[in-house]
Design a protein around this motif. Structure first.
Motif, PDB file in Angstrom:
ATOM      1  N   TYR A  75      14.691  -3.171  16.059  1.00 28.27           N
ATOM      2  CA  TYR A  75      13.409  -2.465  15.887  1.00 28.27           C
ATOM      3  C   TYR A  75      12.257  -3.360  16.321  1.00 28.27           C
ATOM      4  O   TYR A  75      12.419  -4.564  16.491  1.00 28.27           O
ATOM      5  N   LEU A  76      11.100  -2.723  16.486  1.00 29.34           N
ATOM      6  CA  LEU A  76       9.906  -3.452  16.915  1.00 29.34           C
ATOM      7  C   LEU A  76       8.962  -3.595  15.727  1.00 29.34           C
ATOM      8  O   LEU A  76       8.761  -2.655  14.971  1.00 29.34           O
ATOM      9  N   LEU A  77       8.387  -4.766  15.589  1.00 29.61           N
ATOM     10  CA  LEU A  77       7.437  -4.984  14.509  1.00 29.61           C
ATOM     11  C   LEU A  77       6.089  -5.367  15.117  1.00 29.61           C
ATOM     12  O   LEU A  77       5.965  -6.393  15.781  1.00 29.61           O
ATOM     13  N   ALA A  78       5.088  -4.513  14.890  1.00 31.69           N
ATOM     14  CA  ALA A  78       3.767  -4.756  15.501  1.00 31.69           C
ATOM     15  C   ALA A  78       3.050  -5.932  14.849  1.00 31.69           C
ATOM     16  O   ALA A  78       3.273  -6.222  13.674  1.00 31.69           O
ATOM     17  N   PHE A  79       2.200  -6.593  15.607  1.00 31.78           N
ATOM     18  CA  PHE A  79       1.394  -7.693  15.060  1.00 31.78           C
ATOM     19  C   PHE A  79       0.345  -7.131  14.113  1.00 31.78           C
ATOM     20  O   PHE A  79      -0.113  -6.006  14.265  1.00 31.78           O
ATOM     21  N   SER A  80      -0.040  -7.966  13.149  1.00 33.13           N
ATOM     22  CA  SER A  80      -1.059  -7.508  12.202  1.00 33.13           C
ATOM     23  C   SER A  80      -2.381  -8.233  12.469  1.00 33.13           C
ATOM     24  O   SER A  80      -2.410  -9.237  13.176  1.00 33.13           O
ATOM     25  N   CYS A  81      -3.475  -7.715  11.875  1.00 32.72           N
ATOM     26  CA  CYS A  81      -4.808  -8.260  12.202  1.00 32.72           C
ATOM     27  C   CYS A  81      -5.122  -9.536  11.417  1.00 32.72           C
ATOM     28  O   CYS A  81      -6.034 -10.265  11.763  1.00 32.72           O
TER      29      CYS A  81
END
Ligand SMILES: [Zn+2]
Ligand SMILES: [Zn+2]
Length: 442
Positions: A75-81
């Motif tokens: 799965y893909l895990l998006a970067f956080s701010c």
């Protein structure tokens, strides 16, 4: 029942996200006219924090690929701010991390107490317009506690260990600067000895705190001696000191929860309802007994007032817990003589640390494979825009993660009726309109 699995979140779906996205642009446009008088100018850092939040968790900005070693599931895990105090997800991660860090590195395994120090309503605005005073408020609280503890436990080394976190919000996001204190319930007069403090006499402590805050505001030219006389004439000073029960060092979980509580977010998503058609927010109190309706812009402006500046530290350490004292003990290799409330785990890799934090927040393990429960690993970090577009395009995810373009703003239309031969409908309406008896007159 299968073990719960970590599903990478989609913040774009939350009402909070929609509210920020719908109104951020308008907020920037109307802020000066509508909110500057109440909250001070719109700080550039606040704008940045809000904009970054809108991109948090968006796969379009890059992600990590996470793959199961056993079955190949991915799965893909998006970067956080990584912006605190506004992004609920990033702030929550920070809260959990802080609670653990504090209990592993600062809070010793001795009894503690939780204090809250509040100031009268009439004095709060000085702290809103001049945020540097918040640091001074932290110092006032510490100095009051130091005087009080030395008074009831005299001795040269009789200083408690203290962590003070300043919060600026009340129950409905009003500006209410106050300090949460985690303090050793006693002091360390000599090596290997902890002396428990006598019962707390809040009246004394409140008196010291009041005079500290008043002298601070006087010295900064915020208030005059006449104003102080007015404050003194009140039956209830408005200064408040609350003290919780003694917390035993065995209560590790209670302590960690308290450490989280003192830097908690100014609002909770569970307590809000967003009504996009009416541009309104319904917000419920902590005990869910009261609720208040806000115009979405008013609500966001209030939220902004609780975002600290970029380098503004809301947590400070004093006395036995001060950075200096901790540094001296570490240098002399003495800090571990009195153990901390939680044992530190130094051997964890950053990868596992992240997984453990997610596990603490959501009670699921993001590195456990949803297919076979095998161990998943981060196999690559994708930051290159071309590669991002390619992968997302290939997976058909590109469109889902695109933020919709901002809605066009309606124009102010000038109506030129100079050549019109017909009366305006409204004027005609006025002429025929009969005022009935119960119609309110201005
Ligand atoms: Zn697997
Ligand atoms: Zn974030």
């Amino acid at each position: 029942m299968p073990a719960p699995v970590y599903r990478p979140r989609n913040p774009i779906q939350t009402p909070y996200y929609r509210c920020v996205e719908d109104h951020l642009e308008t907020l920037e446009q109307v802020y000066e006219d509508r909110f500057e008088r109440t909250y001070g100018f719109f700080r550039p850092h606040v704008r940045k924090v809000m904009e970054r939040y809108l991109d948090c968790g968006n796969l379009l900005n890059g992600f990590a690929r996470i793959k199961c070693e056993d079955c190949g599931h991915e799965y893909l895990l998006a970067f956080s701010c990584k912006r605190r105090h506004f992004c609920p997800s990033c702030h929550q991660k920070r809260v959990v991390e802080f609670g653990e860090w504090l209990c592993q590195n600062v809070i010793k395994a001795v009894p503690h107490r939780h204090f809250v120090f509040g100031i009268p309503k009439i004095l709060r605005r000085y702290f809103l317009y001049d945020r540097r005073l918040l640091l001074e408020l932290s110092r006032c609280i510490w100095e009051s506690l130091k005087i009080y503890y030395q008074y009831c436990m005299p001795g040269k080394n009789s200083v408690p260990g203290t962590t003070i976190a300043i919060q600026t919000f009340g129950d409905f996001l009003g500006f209410n600067p106050h300090g949460h204190v985690l303090i050793t319930d006693g002091s360390f007069p000599e090596k290997g000895l902890f002396k428990v403090a006598p019962a707390v006499r809040l009246k004394y402590l409140e008196k010291i705190f009041r005079s500290k805050v008043i002298s601070l505001l006087l010295s900064k030219g915020k208030i005059t001696p006449d104003y102080i006389n007015l404050l003194k004439s009140w039956k209830h000073s408005g200064f408040q000191v609350f003290c919780g029960p003694r917390i035993h060092p065995r209560k590790k979980e209670a302590m960690e929860n308290l450490a989280r509580y003192i830097i908690r977010a100014s609002f909770s998503q569970e307590r809000m309802t967003y009504l996009p058609e009416e541009s309104r927010i319904i917000y419920r109190s902590k005990d869910k007994r009261q609720e208040k309706a806000f115009d979405a812009l008013d609500w966001l402006a209030a939220m902004c007032s609780h975002i600290p500046d970029q380098r503004e530290q809301m947590v400070r350490y004093y006395g036995f817990y001060s950075n200096v004292s901790r540094g001296i003990r570490q240098k002399a290799n003495e800090d571990a003589l009195i153990p901390c409330i939680l044992e530190p785990d130094e051997n964890k890799k950053p990868n596992q640390k992240w997984a453990r934090l997610i596990q603490k927040i959501y009670e699921v393990d993001p590195l456990a494979c949803p297919q076979c429960q095998g161990l998943m690993r981060i196999i690559s970090i994708i930051e290159d825009q071309e590669v991002i577009d390619k992968i997302l395009g290939h997976l058909g995810l590109w469109k889902n993660n695109q933020r919709p373009p901002p809605k066009p703003k309606s124009l102010e239309i000038q109506i030129d009726s100079s050549d019109s031969q017909l009366p305006f409908y409204e004027e005609a309406f006025d002429q025929d309109f009969e005022v009935s008896a119960d119609y309110p007159t201005v």
